[in-house]
Design a protein around this motif. Structure first.
Motif, short mmCIF file in Angstrom:
data_model
loop_
_atom_site.label_atom_id
_atom_site.label_comp_id
_atom_site.label_asym_id
_atom_site.label_seq_id
_atom_site.Cartn_x
_atom_site.Cartn_y
_atom_site.Cartn_z
N GLU A 171 1.19 -0.56 -0.37
CA GLU A 171 -0.59 -0.13 0.13
C GLU A 171 0.59 0.97 0.16
OE1 GLU A 171 -3.22 2.07 2.29
OE2 GLU A 171 -3.05 0.23 3.34
N ILE A 172 0.48 2.61 -0.80
CA ILE A 172 1.12 3.25 -0.93
C ILE A 172 0.43 4.26 -0.51
CG2 ILE A 172 2.44 4.91 -2.89
CD1 ILE A 172 3.54 2.33 -4.13
N THR A 173 0.63 5.32 0.29
CA THR A 173 0.12 6.41 1.10
C THR A 173 0.35 7.92 0.52
OG1 THR A 173 -0.72 5.01 1.80
CG2 THR A 173 -1.40 7.30 2.48
N ILE A 174 0.08 8.66 -0.15
CA ILE A 174 0.27 9.91 -0.03
C ILE A 174 0.40 10.40 0.46
CG2 ILE A 174 -0.10 12.08 -1.15
CD1 ILE A 174 0.47 9.81 -3.11
N ILE A 175 1.63 11.15 1.67
CA ILE A 175 2.03 11.95 3.46
C ILE A 175 1.63 13.47 2.91
CG2 ILE A 175 2.88 12.02 5.50
CD1 ILE A 175 1.64 8.85 4.77
N ASP A 227 7.15 21.31 -5.73
CA ASP A 227 6.49 19.59 -6.90
C ASP A 227 7.23 18.70 -5.68
OD1 ASP A 227 9.74 20.52 -5.76
OD2 ASP A 227 10.32 20.69 -7.84
N GLN A 228 7.16 18.24 -4.48
CA GLN A 228 8.16 17.10 -3.61
C GLN A 228 6.92 16.56 -3.05
OE1 GLN A 228 10.46 18.15 -1.10
NE2 GLN A 228 12.65 17.74 -2.25
N VAL A 229 7.23 15.53 -3.73
CA VAL A 229 5.73 13.87 -2.66
C VAL A 229 6.21 13.47 -1.63
CG1 VAL A 229 3.61 12.65 -3.72
CG2 VAL A 229 4.24 14.63 -4.79
N LYS A 230 5.91 13.69 -0.30
CA LYS A 230 5.84 12.68 0.37
C LYS A 230 5.11 11.67 0.68
CE LYS A 230 7.91 14.49 4.40
NZ LYS A 230 7.86 14.54 5.43
N ILE A 231 6.09 10.34 0.36
CA ILE A 231 4.94 9.06 0.64
C ILE A 231 5.39 8.34 1.19
CG2 ILE A 231 4.09 8.76 -2.08
CD1 ILE A 231 6.46 6.68 -2.57
N GLY A 232 4.56 7.22 1.76
CA GLY A 232 4.69 5.76 2.97
C GLY A 232 4.41 4.95 2.22
N ILE A 233 4.78 3.54 2.54
CA ILE A 233 5.10 2.60 1.80
C ILE A 233 5.71 1.32 2.73
CG2 ILE A 233 5.98 0.41 0.26
CD1 ILE A 233 7.30 3.35 -1.00
#
Length: 72
Positions: free
Chosen positions: A19-23, A28-34
């Motif tokens: 599961e990949i979640t947009i934190i 222009d940056q995206v922090k994701i959790g995996i």
């Protein structure tokens, strides 16, 4: 390539186990959790590419050493 649009807090599922979640997003940056099983290796692409290159060099070096040993 599959392209999806997600908002902060929304997720994407890959199979049953990943599961990949947009934190958060900022500029222009995206922090994701995996979330993935421990047996699944997760790397940034640039690190993965470095590892692959080092593995190829190591394999080549071993092949060269085996050729030297066999031909002696």
């Amino acid at each position: 390539m599959l392209v999806l649009t997600r908002k902060n807090g929304e997720s994407i599922k890959i199979g049953d186990d990943i599961e990949i979640t947009i934190i958060s997003t900022k500029n222009d940056q995206v922090k994701i959790g995996i979330k993935a099983p421990k047996k699944v290796e997760v790397y940034r692409k640039e690190i993965y590419d470095l590892i692959q290159g080092e593995n190829q060099l190591a394999t080549k070096d071993i092949s060269n050493m085996l050729n030297i040993i066999i031909n002696e």
